[in-house]
Design a protein around this motif. Structure first.
Motif, PDB file in Angstrom:
ATOM      1  N   MET A 125       4.416  -4.148  -9.974  1.00 26.60           N
ATOM      2  CA  MET A 125       3.167  -4.223 -10.737  1.00 26.60           C
ATOM      3  C   MET A 125       2.115  -3.288 -10.132  1.00 26.60           C
ATOM      4  O   MET A 125       1.520  -2.475 -10.833  1.00 26.60           O
ATOM      5  CB  MET A 125       2.668  -5.683 -10.675  1.00 26.60           C
ATOM      6  CG  MET A 125       1.884  -6.058 -11.906  1.00 26.60           C
ATOM      7  SD  MET A 125       2.903  -5.828 -13.378  1.00 26.60           S
ATOM      8  CE  MET A 125       1.684  -5.913 -14.633  1.00 26.60           C
ATOM      9  N   ILE A 126       1.950  -3.436  -8.821  1.00 22.32           N
ATOM     10  CA  ILE A 126       1.027  -2.539  -8.113  1.00 22.32           C
ATOM     11  C   ILE A 126       1.456  -1.092  -8.315  1.00 22.32           C
ATOM     12  O   ILE A 126       0.639  -0.200  -8.552  1.00 22.32           O
ATOM     13  CB  ILE A 126       1.013  -2.889  -6.612  1.00 22.32           C
ATOM     14  CG1 ILE A 126       0.428  -4.277  -6.421  1.00 22.32           C
ATOM     15  CG2 ILE A 126       0.208  -1.860  -5.829  1.00 22.32           C
ATOM     16  CD1 ILE A 126       0.537  -4.769  -4.999  1.00 22.32           C
ATOM     17  N   ALA A 127       2.804  -0.914  -8.260  1.00 24.91           N
ATOM     18  CA  ALA A 127       3.345   0.446  -8.407  1.00 24.91           C
ATOM     19  C   ALA A 127       2.959   1.037  -9.755  1.00 24.91           C
ATOM     20  O   ALA A 127       2.503   2.184  -9.846  1.00 24.91           O
ATOM     21  CB  ALA A 127       4.855   0.425  -8.249  1.00 24.91           C
TER      22      ALA A 127
ATOM     23  N   PRO B 211       0.810  -1.217   0.000  1.00 22.97           N
ATOM     24  CA  PRO B 211       0.000   0.000   0.000  1.00 22.97           C
ATOM     25  C   PRO B 211       0.844   1.268   0.000  1.00 22.97           C
ATOM     26  O   PRO B 211       0.493   2.244  -0.686  1.00 22.97           O
ATOM     27  CB  PRO B 211      -0.806  -0.116   1.302  1.00 22.97           C
ATOM     28  CG  PRO B 211      -0.811  -1.542   1.633  1.00 22.97           C
ATOM     29  CD  PRO B 211       0.454  -2.117   1.104  1.00 22.97           C
ATOM     30  N   ALA B 212       1.965   1.261   0.714  1.00 23.63           N
ATOM     31  CA  ALA B 212       2.808   2.459   0.762  1.00 23.63           C
ATOM     32  C   ALA B 212       3.346   2.774  -0.628  1.00 23.63           C
ATOM     33  O   ALA B 212       3.306   3.929  -1.088  1.00 23.63           O
ATOM     34  CB  ALA B 212       3.943   2.259   1.756  1.00 23.63           C
ATOM     35  N   VAL B 213       3.864   1.725  -1.285  1.00 23.72           N
ATOM     36  CA  VAL B 213       4.393   1.939  -2.637  1.00 23.72           C
ATOM     37  C   VAL B 213       3.281   2.431  -3.556  1.00 23.72           C
ATOM     38  O   VAL B 213       3.458   3.376  -4.355  1.00 23.72           O
ATOM     39  CB  VAL B 213       5.012   0.634  -3.185  1.00 23.72           C
ATOM     40  CG1 VAL B 213       5.385   0.814  -4.645  1.00 23.72           C
ATOM     41  CG2 VAL B 213       6.222   0.254  -2.371  1.00 23.72           C
ATOM     42  N   ALA B 214       2.105   1.794  -3.442  1.00 22.58           N
ATOM     43  CA  ALA B 214       0.987   2.181  -4.302  1.00 22.58           C
ATOM     44  C   ALA B 214       0.611   3.637  -4.065  1.00 22.58           C
ATOM     45  O   ALA B 214       0.434   4.424  -5.012  1.00 22.58           O
ATOM     46  CB  ALA B 214      -0.210   1.271  -4.034  1.00 22.58           C
ATOM     47  N   LEU B 215       0.541   4.013  -2.782  1.00 20.70           N
ATOM     48  CA  LEU B 215       0.177   5.386  -2.456  1.00 20.70           C
ATOM     49  C   LEU B 215       1.225   6.371  -2.995  1.00 20.70           C
ATOM     50  O   LEU B 215       0.885   7.396  -3.609  1.00 20.70           O
ATOM     51  CB  LEU B 215       0.053   5.532  -0.937  1.00 20.70           C
ATOM     52  CG  LEU B 215      -0.594   6.829  -0.461  1.00 20.70           C
ATOM     53  CD1 LEU B 215      -2.068   6.832  -0.817  1.00 20.70           C
ATOM     54  CD2 LEU B 215      -0.405   7.004   1.033  1.00 20.70           C
ATOM     55  N   GLY B 216       2.503   6.006  -2.799  1.00 20.35           N
ATOM     56  CA  GLY B 216       3.587   6.870  -3.302  1.00 20.35           C
ATOM     57  C   GLY B 216       3.483   7.049  -4.799  1.00 20.35           C
ATOM     58  O   GLY B 216       3.546   8.174  -5.316  1.00 20.35           O
ATOM     59  N   CYS B 217       3.271   5.951  -5.510  1.00 15.15           N
ATOM     60  CA  CYS B 217       3.194   6.024  -6.970  1.00 15.15           C
ATOM     61  C   CYS B 217       1.962   6.815  -7.403  1.00 15.15           C
ATOM     62  O   CYS B 217       1.998   7.559  -8.385  1.00 15.15           O
ATOM     63  CB  CYS B 217       3.165   4.634  -7.573  1.00 15.15           C
ATOM     64  SG  CYS B 217       4.787   3.864  -7.539  1.00 15.15           S
ATOM     65  N   LEU B 218       0.868   6.635  -6.630  1.00 13.84           N
ATOM     66  CA  LEU B 218      -0.347   7.386  -6.937  1.00 13.84           C
ATOM     67  C   LEU B 218      -0.076   8.883  -6.848  1.00 13.84           C
ATOM     68  O   LEU B 218      -0.432   9.669  -7.744  1.00 13.84           O
ATOM     69  CB  LEU B 218      -1.450   6.982  -5.950  1.00 13.84           C
ATOM     70  CG  LEU B 218      -2.873   7.378  -6.303  1.00 13.84           C
ATOM     71  CD1 LEU B 218      -3.407   6.471  -7.395  1.00 13.84           C
ATOM     72  CD2 LEU B 218      -3.771   7.296  -5.084  1.00 13.84           C
ATOM     73  N   VAL B 219       0.586   9.277  -5.764  1.00 18.06           N
ATOM     74  CA  VAL B 219       0.893  10.708  -5.578  1.00 18.06           C
ATOM     75  C   VAL B 219       1.810  11.202  -6.690  1.00 18.06           C
ATOM     76  O   VAL B 219       1.611  12.294  -7.245  1.00 18.06           O
ATOM     77  CB  VAL B 219       1.535  10.929  -4.193  1.00 18.06           C
ATOM     78  CG1 VAL B 219       2.030  12.360  -4.070  1.00 18.06           C
ATOM     79  CG2 VAL B 219       0.538  10.624  -3.099  1.00 18.06           C
ATOM     80  N   VAL B 220       2.810  10.384  -7.041  1.00 13.46           N
ATOM     81  CA  VAL B 220       3.750  10.782  -8.095  1.00 13.46           C
ATOM     82  C   VAL B 220       3.004  11.005  -9.413  1.00 13.46           C
ATOM     83  O   VAL B 220       3.147  12.053 -10.063  1.00 13.46           O
ATOM     84  CB  VAL B 220       4.845   9.710  -8.265  1.00 13.46           C
ATOM     85  CG1 VAL B 220       5.615   9.951  -9.550  1.00 13.46           C
ATOM     86  CG2 VAL B 220       5.786   9.722  -7.081  1.00 13.46           C
ATOM     87  N   GLY B 221       2.171  10.011  -9.778  1.00  6.32           N
ATOM     88  CA  GLY B 221       1.437  10.148 -11.029  1.00  6.32           C
ATOM     89  C   GLY B 221       0.497  11.341 -11.007  1.00  6.32           C
ATOM     90  O   GLY B 221       0.390  12.092 -11.989  1.00  6.32           O
ATOM     91  N   PHE B 222      -0.140  11.535  -9.851  1.00  6.77           N
ATOM     92  CA  PHE B 222      -1.058  12.662  -9.708  1.00  6.77           C
ATOM     93  C   PHE B 222      -0.315  13.989  -9.902  1.00  6.77           C
ATOM     94  O   PHE B 222      -0.769  14.883 -10.634  1.00  6.77           O
ATOM     95  CB  PHE B 222      -1.691  12.596  -8.317  1.00  6.77           C
ATOM     96  CG  PHE B 222      -2.770  13.603  -8.091  1.00  6.77           C
ATOM     97  CD1 PHE B 222      -3.989  13.491  -8.733  1.00  6.77           C
ATOM     98  CD2 PHE B 222      -2.560  14.673  -7.245  1.00  6.77           C
ATOM     99  CE1 PHE B 222      -4.984  14.410  -8.526  1.00  6.77           C
ATOM    100  CE2 PHE B 222      -3.550  15.605  -7.032  1.00  6.77           C
ATOM    101  CZ  PHE B 222      -4.757  15.472  -7.679  1.00  6.77           C
TER     102      PHE B 222
END
Lengths: 296, 110
Positions: free
Chosen positions: B1-3, A50-61
């Protein structure tokens, strides 16, 4: 000197190391440290994914917002420009309609005044002359029309859609040319003159600003039509014999400008809307019943 | 992948909502972009090096953005904002290039 070089030698490697580190090993040292701490065992914290996902989400945003922001500011600038243009246009329209209503009101005023003054009186006649000389009333009569035009080729639109912006190539005719023709016509006995439909008054100025000729601060463009009222024959003869006419006839063949003048039996010139007192004030209480004069 | 999915989801969200960037935030936008790119490339390289760590990734990204924004904020107050913002972009840009080179070595073995 020796000291200076020695401190230099001490310092330089440190600075160089910083830069070399930056260029050669840009990886965040935090990753190494974390890997060392962790050892070979794979990470098993539940919040890793989840942390990585959240970080990547913020980056893409962030990237998308920056993209959207950059691409939106350009149309916004265009919108601001269009709004300004609209405001200028509507202000111009307002100005025109106000000038028109001022014109009709002053016509009405003139009619009422003429009715009040008997036609034959000295006062009526002197008022009429003064108004004519001041350009305050519309007039008609025979006269001469002089036309000056920029060379046709120079004013054409360039292939890329923008007009060439050189005064030499584009705007051959300037305020000086219009002014000299006007002065010559006055000298030849013109009683009233209008340039491109703008009536000249004793306080009128013909000037040049940027790329436009200004008559009483109103920009006009080529072709410049100068209407002069007066004895048409005298005007035509006097003008044809003048230095001004011969100069523009020469320029017509040499530089390809447009230059012509014609007699007309019927010309009508508008009144100038800019007749206004700047320093004198009209007395509000009339001292005697025939005085509408001004005093300082 | 999730990333990767999260990255795409972030981009799509940003494009859909198109939030208006307030004026006071505008000077920090380029910094945030470069810091974000740096975090992405740094994380990708660490992943390829086999030392990726979620905590380091998130914290390094957040702290990079904050420190860069702080530097630019101070610079703005002291009248050297644009210069410092250039400095931040240059430093992070060099890091991005270095990381991209490392990734290239990993992927193409060249």
């Amino acid at each position: 000197m020796v000291e200076g070089t020695s401190t230099h030698e001490v310092r330089e490697p440190a600075v160089a190391k910083l830069l070399v580190d930056l260029v050669m090993d840009p990886r965040d040292p935090g990753y190494e440290a974390a890997a060392l701490r962790r050892g070979d065992a794979p990470s098993n914290r539940w919040w890793d994914a989840p942390a990585v996902a959240l970080g990547c989400l913020v980056v893409g945003f962030t990237l998308a917002v920056a993209y959207a922001h950059t691409n939106r500011s350009a149309p916004e600038a265009a919108k601001v420009h269009a709004a300004l243009v609209n405001r200028v246009r509507s202000a111009e329209k307002d100005g025109t309609s106000l000038a028109k209503s001022a014109q009709s009101l002053s016509n009405k005023l003139n009619a009422v005044r003429n009715a009040a003054l008997s036609d034959s009186s000295v006062l009526a006649r002197s008022l009429g002359t003064a108004q004519l000389e001041a350009g305050a009333v519309a007039v008609k009569g025979p006269g001469l029309t002089v036309t000056l035009k920029d060379p046709a080729a120079a004013t054409s639109v360039a292939p890329n859609g923008s007009r060439a912006n050189s005064i030499n190539a584009d705007h051959v005719i300037t305020d000086r040319d219009v002014r000299s023709v006007v002065n010559e016509l006055w000298a030849d006995g013109a009683e009233a003159i209008a340039v491109n439909g703008i009536r000249l008054t004793p306080t009128s100025a013909i000037r040049f600003a940027g790329d436009a000729v200004l008559v009483d601060f109103q920009p006009i463009s080529s072709p410049y039509t100068i209407d002069a009222l007066g004895n048409a024959d005298n005007l035509a003869t006097g003008f044809a014999e003048s230095d001004v006419a011969s100069r523009y006839a020469t320029l017509q063949s040499a530089k390809n400008i447009g230059f012509s003048f014609d007699e007309h039996s019927k010309l009508s010139l508008p009144a100038s809307p800019t007749v206004a007192l700047r320093y004198a004030h009209v007395r509000t209480e009339p001292p005697s019943n025939h005085s509408s004069g001004a005093h300082k | 992948m999730i990333a990767a999915f999260a990255l795409i989801a972030g981009v799509v969200t940003g494009l859909i909502f198109r939030p208006t960037v307030p004026n006071w935030l505008e000077p920090y936008l380029p910094i945030a972009v470069v810091a974000a790119l740096d975090a992405v490339f740094g994380g990708l390289r660490a992943r390829l090096d086999g030392v990726f760590d979620a905590k380091v990734f998130v914290i390094s990204f957040v702290s990079n953005v904050l420190v860069a924004a702080l530097i630019v904020y101070l610079g703005d107050k002291l009248g050297v904002g644009s210069q410092l913002s250039t400095a931040v972009v240059v430093v992070l840009g060099i890091r991005i290039f270095g990381n991209a080179a490392a990734i290239r070595r990993h992927v193409f073995r060249a």
